[in-house]
Design a protein around this motif. Structure first.
Motif, PDB file in Angstrom:
ATOM      1  N   TYR A  70       2.538   4.865   1.726  1.00 23.97           N
ATOM      2  CA  TYR A  70       1.442   3.909   1.830  1.00 23.97           C
ATOM      3  C   TYR A  70       1.118   3.200   0.517  1.00 23.97           C
ATOM      4  O   TYR A  70       0.265   2.319   0.491  1.00 23.97           O
ATOM      5  CB  TYR A  70       0.190   4.603   2.374  1.00 23.97           C
ATOM      6  N   TYR A  71       1.805   3.565  -0.557  1.00 25.28           N
ATOM      7  CA  TYR A  71       1.595   2.901  -1.842  1.00 25.28           C
ATOM      8  C   TYR A  71       2.846   2.200  -2.363  1.00 25.28           C
ATOM      9  O   TYR A  71       2.763   1.445  -3.333  1.00 25.28           O
ATOM     10  CB  TYR A  71       1.114   3.904  -2.895  1.00 25.28           C
ATOM     11  N   GLY A  72       4.000   2.447  -1.760  1.00 21.44           N
ATOM     12  CA  GLY A  72       5.239   1.882  -2.259  1.00 21.44           C
ATOM     13  C   GLY A  72       5.688   2.570  -3.535  1.00 21.44           C
ATOM     14  O   GLY A  72       5.141   3.595  -3.958  1.00 21.44           O
ATOM     15  N   ASN A  73       6.719   2.018  -4.157  1.00 20.56           N
ATOM     16  CA  ASN A  73       7.220   2.521  -5.433  1.00 20.56           C
ATOM     17  C   ASN A  73       6.342   1.930  -6.531  1.00 20.56           C
ATOM     18  O   ASN A  73       6.421   0.740  -6.833  1.00 20.56           O
ATOM     19  CB  ASN A  73       8.680   2.110  -5.616  1.00 20.56           C
ATOM     20  N   THR A  74       5.502   2.761  -7.132  1.00 18.00           N
ATOM     21  CA  THR A  74       4.579   2.318  -8.182  1.00 18.00           C
ATOM     22  C   THR A  74       5.067   2.739  -9.560  1.00 18.00           C
ATOM     23  O   THR A  74       4.282   2.827 -10.508  1.00 18.00           O
ATOM     24  CB  THR A  74       3.168   2.874  -7.939  1.00 18.00           C
ATOM     25  N   SER A  75       6.361   3.021  -9.687  1.00 17.71           N
ATOM     26  CA  SER A  75       6.995   3.367 -10.957  1.00 17.71           C
ATOM     27  C   SER A  75       6.319   4.583 -11.600  1.00 17.71           C
ATOM     28  O   SER A  75       6.262   5.635 -10.992  1.00 17.71           O
ATOM     29  CB  SER A  75       7.008   2.151 -11.887  1.00 17.71           C
ATOM     30  N   ALA A  76       5.790   4.443 -12.802  1.00 16.68           N
ATOM     31  CA  ALA A  76       5.234   5.588 -13.526  1.00 16.68           C
ATOM     32  C   ALA A  76       4.091   6.261 -12.772  1.00 16.68           C
ATOM     33  O   ALA A  76       3.788   7.436 -13.023  1.00 16.68           O
ATOM     34  CB  ALA A  76       4.755   5.150 -14.901  1.00 16.68           C
ATOM     35  N   ALA A  77       3.455   5.534 -11.854  1.00 16.82           N
ATOM     36  CA  ALA A  77       2.267   6.072 -11.168  1.00 16.82           C
ATOM     37  C   ALA A  77       2.589   6.890  -9.927  1.00 16.82           C
ATOM     38  O   ALA A  77       1.693   7.532  -9.367  1.00 16.82           O
ATOM     39  CB  ALA A  77       1.319   4.935 -10.798  1.00 16.82           C
ATOM     40  N   THR A  78       3.846   6.909  -9.443  1.00 21.93           N
ATOM     41  CA  THR A  78       4.105   7.574  -8.158  1.00 21.93           C
ATOM     42  C   THR A  78       3.792   9.062  -8.202  1.00 21.93           C
ATOM     43  O   THR A  78       3.273   9.610  -7.225  1.00 21.93           O
ATOM     44  CB  THR A  78       5.573   7.398  -7.704  1.00 21.93           C
ATOM     45  N   ILE A  79       4.098   9.729  -9.315  1.00 20.97           N
ATOM     46  CA  ILE A  79       3.893  11.180  -9.374  1.00 20.97           C
ATOM     47  C   ILE A  79       2.410  11.542  -9.409  1.00 20.97           C
ATOM     48  O   ILE A  79       1.971  12.403  -8.621  1.00 20.97           O
ATOM     49  CB  ILE A  79       4.697  11.799 -10.529  1.00 20.97           C
ATOM     50  N   PRO A  80       1.578  10.945 -10.282  1.00 16.45           N
ATOM     51  CA  PRO A  80       0.153  11.296 -10.201  1.00 16.45           C
ATOM     52  C   PRO A  80      -0.497  10.905  -8.879  1.00 16.45           C
ATOM     53  O   PRO A  80      -1.376  11.620  -8.385  1.00 16.45           O
ATOM     54  CB  PRO A  80      -0.469  10.536 -11.385  1.00 16.45           C
ATOM     55  N   LEU A  81      -0.062   9.798  -8.280  1.00 15.03           N
ATOM     56  CA  LEU A  81      -0.605   9.434  -6.966  1.00 15.03           C
ATOM     57  C   LEU A  81      -0.245  10.489  -5.925  1.00 15.03           C
ATOM     58  O   LEU A  81      -1.083  10.865  -5.085  1.00 15.03           O
ATOM     59  CB  LEU A  81      -0.079   8.069  -6.541  1.00 15.03           C
ATOM     60  N   ALA A  82       0.997  10.981  -5.964  1.00 14.74           N
ATOM     61  CA  ALA A  82       1.408  12.021  -5.016  1.00 14.74           C
ATOM     62  C   ALA A  82       0.648  13.315  -5.271  1.00 14.74           C
ATOM     63  O   ALA A  82       0.252  14.020  -4.321  1.00 14.74           O
ATOM     64  CB  ALA A  82       2.918  12.250  -5.131  1.00 14.74           C
ATOM     65  N   LEU A  83       0.442  13.656  -6.526  1.00 14.37           N
ATOM     66  CA  LEU A  83      -0.327  14.858  -6.862  1.00 14.37           C
ATOM     67  C   LEU A  83      -1.744  14.766  -6.307  1.00 14.37           C
ATOM     68  O   LEU A  83      -2.251  15.726  -5.717  1.00 14.37           O
ATOM     69  CB  LEU A  83      -0.383  15.045  -8.378  1.00 14.37           C
ATOM     70  N   GLN A  84      -2.378  13.607  -6.486  1.00 18.05           N
ATOM     71  CA  GLN A  84      -3.744  13.459  -6.004  1.00 18.05           C
ATOM     72  C   GLN A  84      -3.821  13.572  -4.486  1.00 18.05           C
ATOM     73  O   GLN A  84      -4.745  14.195  -3.944  1.00 18.05           O
ATOM     74  CB  GLN A  84      -4.317  12.118  -6.453  1.00 18.05           C
ATOM     75  N   LEU A  85      -2.840  12.975  -3.796  1.00 15.79           N
ATOM     76  CA  LEU A  85      -2.804  13.119  -2.342  1.00 15.79           C
ATOM     77  C   LEU A  85      -2.684  14.590  -1.949  1.00 15.79           C
ATOM     78  O   LEU A  85      -3.330  15.045  -1.004  1.00 15.79           O
ATOM     79  CB  LEU A  85      -1.622  12.323  -1.771  1.00 15.79           C
ATOM     80  N   ASN A 111       7.159   3.911 -22.987  1.00 15.20           N
ATOM     81  CA  ASN A 111       7.938   3.279 -21.926  1.00 15.20           C
ATOM     82  C   ASN A 111       9.110   4.167 -21.545  1.00 15.20           C
ATOM     83  O   ASN A 111      10.117   4.210 -22.240  1.00 15.20           O
ATOM     84  CB  ASN A 111       8.438   1.906 -22.368  1.00 15.20           C
ATOM     85  N   ALA A 112       8.937   4.918 -20.481  1.00 14.07           N
ATOM     86  CA  ALA A 112      10.039   5.669 -19.881  1.00 14.07           C
ATOM     87  C   ALA A 112      10.137   5.298 -18.409  1.00 14.07           C
ATOM     88  O   ALA A 112      10.518   6.105 -17.567  1.00 14.07           O
ATOM     89  CB  ALA A 112       9.846   7.173 -20.048  1.00 14.07           C
ATOM     90  N   THR A 113       9.747   4.067 -18.098  1.00 16.53           N
ATOM     91  CA  THR A 113       9.758   3.504 -16.748  1.00 16.53           C
ATOM     92  C   THR A 113       9.229   4.511 -15.731  1.00 16.53           C
ATOM     93  O   THR A 113       8.142   5.038 -15.898  1.00 16.53           O
ATOM     94  CB  THR A 113      11.159   2.983 -16.377  1.00 16.53           C
ATOM     95  N   CYS A 114      10.003   4.791 -14.689  1.00 13.33           N
ATOM     96  CA  CYS A 114       9.516   5.612 -13.580  1.00 13.33           C
ATOM     97  C   CYS A 114       9.376   7.096 -13.932  1.00 13.33           C
ATOM     98  O   CYS A 114       8.786   7.853 -13.166  1.00 13.33           O
ATOM     99  CB  CYS A 114      10.433   5.452 -12.375  1.00 13.33           C
ATOM    100  N   ALA A 115       9.904   7.499 -15.080  1.00 14.64           N
ATOM    101  CA  ALA A 115       9.743   8.873 -15.553  1.00 14.64           C
ATOM    102  C   ALA A 115       8.575   8.991 -16.523  1.00 14.64           C
ATOM    103  O   ALA A 115       8.369  10.046 -17.131  1.00 14.64           O
ATOM    104  CB  ALA A 115      11.032   9.355 -16.228  1.00 14.64           C
ATOM    105  N   GLY A 116       7.797   7.912 -16.663  1.00 11.93           N
ATOM    106  CA  GLY A 116       6.791   7.847 -17.708  1.00 11.93           C
ATOM    107  C   GLY A 116       5.721   8.918 -17.656  1.00 11.93           C
ATOM    108  O   GLY A 116       5.317   9.445 -18.697  1.00 11.93           O
TER     109      GLY A 116
END
Length: 330
Positions: free
Chosen positions: A283-298, A116-121
């Motif tokens: 298009y995904y909003g703030n998804t916390s820990a997932a925002t960085i991998p989602l951005a990478l995939q895009l 658990n490192a929240t949005c830096a996870g």
């Protein structure tokens, strides 16, 4: 020396993501709280977000992201020897989400922990995986970042409910015989900022302060903004100094996609052009820990991220915590 550089023996070999099917637009949000599309876009850059089904939880999204990774890359997770799931919205306090993932894929011999490192996870998860692989303790680690923020969102708070969505990302970190992909890391925390972004649990006080929220997420957006725009640029400078690189050498900047205004301010302070920034919040909003991998995939999907690119990842969030990495992609 803390955060001293070392020679990595690990690389990121595969990536996969998942977002729920349900799309919630800004117009949809205007029917829940007093807001409108123009107000949300101007202040956050968000146009849509994805909501998990009522019976869809973090473990389901993690499993879907791993399956997406398998389908995209033809990789196997059967020989994974450790699973790290970065989340602050687990299905249950225990068993861990990592154990639920292990059970679903029938991975025979893997350690399993939630982090658990929240949005830096996601950045923390990659950092720990790199350390474990580089040390020789493990050979192949599955790092997953996922949060179902809509399960803990207060939909009566118009300043926060417009921000959040649900999503997941998964990556394989493997031992490599050649040069490792992890060039530098920088971690930090400021626990005195905990009351600025929290969710109540067993305790209802923090640093002697009475907390509200009734189990829902509570955020002081102004203070979190101040933390991010003052802390992240210093961390970026530390990463560049440690590697002898300049901002011009970075091919892609991938910060936590909390809010476009925050990211623009960070770019102004670091000298990294916003055009080099990969975001997932529109298009995904703030998804916390997932925002960085989602951005990478895009970025991978549209060709902005290519093999050999130098990427600077930086997460920040509740704790307050922050973490940055410079990695070579592919």
């Amino acid at each position: 020396m803390p955060n001293a550089p070392f020679v990595s023996k690990a690389r990121i070999s595969a990536l996969g993501t998942y977002v729920p099917e349900r799309i919630v637009t800004n117009d949809d949000m205007s029917r829940i709280v007093d807001t409108n599309d123009e107000w949300i876009v101007q202040r956050t850059g968000i146009r849509e977000r994805r909501y998990a089904r009522e019976d869809e939880y973090t473990s389901h999204m993690c499993i879907a992201a791993v399956q997406n990774m398998i389908d995209r890359h033809g990789v196997s997770v059967h020989d994974v020897d450790h699973i790290i799931v970065a989340t602050h919205t687990p299905d249950l306090p225990f068993p861990s989400v990592a154990c639920l993932v292990q059970a679903h894929f029938g991975i025979p011999a893997a350690g399993a922990i939630d982090l658990n490192a929240t949005c830096a996870g996601f950045v923390y998860g990659l950092h720990h995986a790199n350390a474990l692989v580089t040390s020789g303790l493990h050979r192949k680690i599955l790092v997953i970042a996922a949060d179902t923020l809509t399960k803990i969102t207060n939909f009566e708070d118009r300043t926060t409910c417009i921000l959040f969505g649900d999503g997941a990302g998964a990556a394989l970190v493997e031992q490599t015989d050649g040069e490792g992909a992890f060039l530098a890391h920088h971690l930090g925390s400021d626990g005195t900022g905990g009351p600025q972004l929290y969710r109540t649990g067993i305790a209802a006080t923090l640093n002697g302060q009475e907390l509200g929220g009734n189990g829902k997420l509570v955020q002081n957006g102004r203070e979190v903004y101040k933390f991010a725009v003052s802390t992240v640029p210093k961390g970026v400078d530390a990463l560049l100094a440690r590697t002898g690189l300049s901002s011009a050498d970075i091919d892609g900047f991938v910060p936590h996609s909390a809010n476009t205004r925050i990211i623009e301010s960070i770019c102004e302070r670091t000298g990294i052009p916003f055009e080099k920034t990969l975001c997932s919040n529109e298009y995904y909003g703030n998804t916390s820990a997932a925002t960085i991998p989602l951005a990478l995939q895009l970025g991978v999907d549209d060709g902005r991220v290519k093999p050999g690119d130098l990427l600077l990842l930086y997460g920040f969030g509740g704790g307050l915590v922050h973490a940055g990495l410079i990695v070579r992609w592919g």
